[in-house]
Design a protein around this motif. Structure first.
Motif, PDB file in Angstrom:
ATOM      1  N   THR A 171      -3.624   5.887  -2.045  1.00  0.00           N
ATOM      2  CA  THR A 171      -4.829   6.073  -2.864  1.00  0.00           C
ATOM      3  C   THR A 171      -4.844   7.484  -3.427  1.00  0.00           C
ATOM      4  O   THR A 171      -4.898   8.457  -2.671  1.00  0.00           O
ATOM      5  CB  THR A 171      -6.095   5.842  -2.024  1.00  0.00           C
ATOM      6  N   PRO A 172      -4.772   7.647  -4.735  1.00  0.00           N
ATOM      7  CA  PRO A 172      -4.767   8.996  -5.317  1.00  0.00           C
ATOM      8  C   PRO A 172      -6.098   9.695  -5.136  1.00  0.00           C
ATOM      9  O   PRO A 172      -7.157   9.060  -5.101  1.00  0.00           O
ATOM     10  CB  PRO A 172      -4.461   8.738  -6.797  1.00  0.00           C
TER      11      PRO A 172
ATOM     12  N   ASP B  78      -7.669  11.804  -7.229  1.00  0.00           N
ATOM     13  CA  ASP B  78      -8.439  11.545  -8.445  1.00  0.00           C
ATOM     14  C   ASP B  78      -7.766  10.379  -9.155  1.00  0.00           C
ATOM     15  O   ASP B  78      -6.691  10.517  -9.724  1.00  0.00           O
ATOM     16  CB  ASP B  78      -8.477  12.774  -9.354  1.00  0.00           C
ATOM     17  N   ARG B  79      -8.396   9.235  -9.060  1.00  0.00           N
ATOM     18  CA  ARG B  79      -7.769   7.970  -9.425  1.00  0.00           C
ATOM     19  C   ARG B  79      -7.268   7.944 -10.872  1.00  0.00           C
ATOM     20  O   ARG B  79      -6.169   7.500 -11.146  1.00  0.00           O
ATOM     21  CB  ARG B  79      -8.733   6.804  -9.202  1.00  0.00           C
TER      22      ARG B  79
ATOM     23  N   SER C 156      -0.713   5.092  -5.954  1.00  0.00           N
ATOM     24  CA  SER C 156       0.119   6.188  -6.441  1.00  0.00           C
ATOM     25  C   SER C 156       0.856   6.812  -5.267  1.00  0.00           C
ATOM     26  O   SER C 156       0.413   6.740  -4.112  1.00  0.00           O
ATOM     27  CB  SER C 156      -0.743   7.244  -7.128  1.00  0.00           C
TER      28      SER C 156
ATOM     29  N   ALA D  85       1.326   9.978  -5.269  1.00  0.00           N
ATOM     30  CA  ALA D  85       0.977  11.390  -5.438  1.00  0.00           C
ATOM     31  C   ALA D  85       0.786  12.094  -4.108  1.00  0.00           C
ATOM     32  O   ALA D  85       1.143  13.280  -3.965  1.00  0.00           O
ATOM     33  CB  ALA D  85      -0.301  11.507  -6.281  1.00  0.00           C
ATOM     34  N   ASN D  86       0.234  11.398  -3.108  1.00  0.00           N
ATOM     35  CA  ASN D  86       0.026  12.034  -1.803  1.00  0.00           C
ATOM     36  C   ASN D  86       1.356  12.376  -1.136  1.00  0.00           C
ATOM     37  O   ASN D  86       1.481  13.417  -0.482  1.00  0.00           O
ATOM     38  CB  ASN D  86      -0.793  11.120  -0.901  1.00  0.00           C
TER      39      ASN D  86
ATOM     40  N   GLY E 219      -5.455  11.900   2.327  1.00  0.00           N
ATOM     41  CA  GLY E 219      -4.291  11.408   1.603  1.00  0.00           C
ATOM     42  C   GLY E 219      -3.000  11.978   2.143  1.00  0.00           C
ATOM     43  O   GLY E 219      -2.056  11.245   2.465  1.00  0.00           O
ATOM     44  N   ARG E 220      -2.930  13.309   2.277  1.00  0.00           N
ATOM     45  CA  ARG E 220      -1.716  13.930   2.796  1.00  0.00           C
ATOM     46  C   ARG E 220      -1.533  13.646   4.289  1.00  0.00           C
ATOM     47  O   ARG E 220      -0.396  13.459   4.755  1.00  0.00           O
ATOM     48  CB  ARG E 220      -1.744  15.428   2.533  1.00  0.00           C
TER      49      ARG E 220
ATOM     50  N   SER F  16      -0.198  10.146   4.511  1.00  0.00           N
ATOM     51  CA  SER F  16       1.172  10.084   3.995  1.00  0.00           C
ATOM     52  C   SER F  16       2.160  10.612   5.023  1.00  0.00           C
ATOM     53  O   SER F  16       3.226  10.020   5.256  1.00  0.00           O
ATOM     54  CB  SER F  16       1.281  10.899   2.701  1.00  0.00           C
TER      55      SER F  16
END
Length: 583
Positions: A62-63, A65-66, A72, A74-75, A277-278, A281
């Motif tokens: 889950t990003p 900022d979506r 995504s 991105a994380n 998020g991080r 991940s």
């Protein structure tokens, strides 16, 4: 075989009388619902594992900022851009590899000494070698800080105070201190895995090598080590994953020196400002690595033969020690017991009896004030003790019940391949660090009434540790022949009745041992709790962490109380003399 509710007309009077004794009063379960209990237990166990891991995976995708994106990577990309993350990964690998190598060598040596030699007092050493397994590594780290802290440790100050010798010891703060403490506390893991195969190994295999001119070291390397390879690999894998993923010892010994590790970085991610998020991940990547390592280990074992017991009668050969081998074996045992048990526990007691710890114990100033404070004056300490006992009793009871029915499925539920898949799935938490489960359950509960409750910590404990009981009970259940329960079923007993009146009396020592083992683990657990507790739900380990900034005496007194609780559980386990870990 006669139907469950019928009795064969040719049955003898004695058999009829025996069947009558196993026909107790009907329980409030139908036959169909009883048959579903093992399946429900397996489904619940899988849900306890899959739900938090799935939530963590979803959060990792889950990003932040979506921007219209549903999922995504991105994380994951942000992880590699995090400052200091490569140092944390490298430090974690160094800790994991070093602790695994040292613990495997030490654990194998200790197991070989007590199982294959005539070392004087080996029965006592056999018990003492297990003690660190049931103690808290975090308490061990605290003890070694009191022992070896620069200029404030008991060893340095005592040598200077009593003998006038100023000896500068290597600092306990840093990777070296983490590796030292974890090696002491993880050697018993390997010890438990290999002592059984060493005792069951046919000594003639080594004798054959010696007859053909092989030296003792050559026979040990090419015969003994290779035949115990499955046990060694299982123990080494658990040591690597758990030591690399341990949070509390690096928090005490490496983080004060600014040396990060993966668990401490994950802990930072969930502090304010929170970055789930991080954190998730990072957790997903650790779970993937754990699964890969487990599959590699299983593939290695499955493709090779490791026969340590033959069909011929034999007695394991006891090696007689004399001269320098005797001195070396005895010295190794005394060094391990002294550094892992005697010195740390003695230091805790001395610090707890000191009004102010100066690095030297002064008997004339000894006081029980620290114990009085943590037992009768500190609300935090009283709540922590009570919460730990509630979690230990409730969590161990639920976990053992769950594991009992899961073990029935693993013995006879469906075909072999699905059972193997279920067994592997239920064993997955054994290799996942507790802090990962803490992150996962925190993600699940963050917007629910469970957040900040003792129930959330209880569920996380059960999800992380019930496989210990499942492995132990499954091994014991395989030793019971099915005819015992089938006889009761033929005489009209239901599944629960045959379980209660036939299986449980035979399994009782093992069930009690599994219960005590889990209760001990729950009392000392910190990794998952440190992310899930709030005010009023602190446990003993969390209270030790929170009190560290207030008084060393309070911390030491509370640590001694925790050790007493753990020692009581260990004493009960040794009275039962049931193996709690199976390879």
């Amino acid at each position: 075989m006669a139907p469950p509710d019928a009795v064969s007309p040719t049955m003898s009077d004695s058999n009829q009388q025996g069947c009558a004794t196993v026909q107790p009063k009907r329980l409030l379960f139908s036959r169909s619902s009883e048959a579903l209990l093992p399946w429900l237990a397996v489904a619940l166990g899988i849900a306890l594992i899959a739900a938090p891991l799935a939530a963590m995976l979803l959060q990792s995708l889950t990003p932040a900022d979506r921007d219209g994106a549903i999922a995504s990577l991105a994380n994951f990309a942000a992880i590699f851009r995090t400052r200091g993350i490569y140092d944390a990964v490298l430090n974690t690998l160094v800790i994991g590899v070093a602790v695994t190598v040292f613990s495997t060598v030490l654990g194998f040596a200790l197991a070989w000494i007590v199982s294959r030699t005539d070392l004087p007092g080996r029965a006592l050493f056999e018990t003492l070698n297990l003690v660190p397994f049931f103690l808290s590594p975090y308490v061990g780290a605290i003890s070694w800080i009191y022992l070896a802290a620069p200029y404030g440790g008991l060893i340095h100050n005592s040598l200077e105070y009593y003998f006038g010798v100023d000896v500068q010891l290597p600092t306990i703060y840093g990777l070296g201190g983490v590796i030292w403490v974890l090696t002491l506390f993880y050697a018993p893991y390997v010890y438990l895995f290999v002592i059984g195969p060493l005792r069951r190994m046919d000594g003639a295999l080594e004798d054959a090598a010696r007859v053909h001119g092989s030296s003792f070291l050559y026979a040990t390397w090419h015969i003994t080590l290779r035949l115990t390879a499955p046990a060694l690999m299982s123990g080494a894998l658990i040591v690597f994953v758990t030591s690399a993923g341990l949070f509390d010892v690096p928090l005490a010994l490496s983080l004060p020196s600014g040396i990060p590790t993966v668990p401490t970085e994950i802990y930072k991610f969930v502090q304010y400002p929170t970055d789930f998020g991080r954190a998730s991940s990072f957790g997903v990547m650790i779970v993937v690595v754990t699964v890969v390592l487990t599959l590699v280990q299983r593939r290695y074992v499955d493709r090779r033969r490791f026969d340590t017991v033959t069909g011929k009668g034999y007695r394991p050969r006891t090696i007689r020690l004399k001269g320098w081998p005797l001195a070396a074996a005895l010295g190794l045992e005394l060094m391990y017991v002294g550094t892992a048990i005697v010195l740390p526990l003695l230091t805790l007691v001395l610090v707890s009896l000191s009004p102010i710890w100066t690095g030297v114990f002064e008997p004339t100033r000894a006081t029980f004030h620290n114990y009085q404070f943590v037992l009768f004056e500190s609300v935090l300490a009283r709540d922590a003790i009570l919460n730990s006992l509630i979690l230990a009793v409730g969590g161990a009871t639920i976990s053992v019940l769950l594991a009992l029915f899961q073990s029935y499925y693993l013995r006879s539920g469906g075909t072999r391949r699905p059972r193997s898949i279920v067994d592997a799935t239920l064993s997955l938490p054994l290799g996942i660090p507790p802090i990962i489960f803490g992150v996962a359950f925190l993600i699940i509960a963050v917007r629910t009434p469970l957040l900040g409750t003792l129930s959330l910590i209880l569920i996380a404990y059960i999800a992380r540790f019930f496989p210990y009981a499942t492995r132990s009970i499954s091994a014991m259940l395989l030793s019971l022949h099915r005819e015992l329960e089938e006889s009761a079923r033929c005489c009209g007993a239901s599944f629960l009745q045959s379980l209660w009146f036939v299986a449980l009396p035979l399994l009782k020592p093992g069930l009690v041992a599994a219960w005590i083992m889990l209760a001990i683990i729950f009392v000392r657990e910190l990794g998952a709790t440190v992310l899930l507790y709030t005010r009023g739900t602190e446990t003993l380990s969390v209270a030790l962490l929170l009190m560290a900034d207030r008084s060393t005496g309070y911390v030491a007194a509370l640590a001694v109380i925790q050790v007493v609780l753990l020692a009581g559980g260990f004493a009960l386990l040794r009275m039962l003399r049931v193996t709690t870990i199976e390879t």
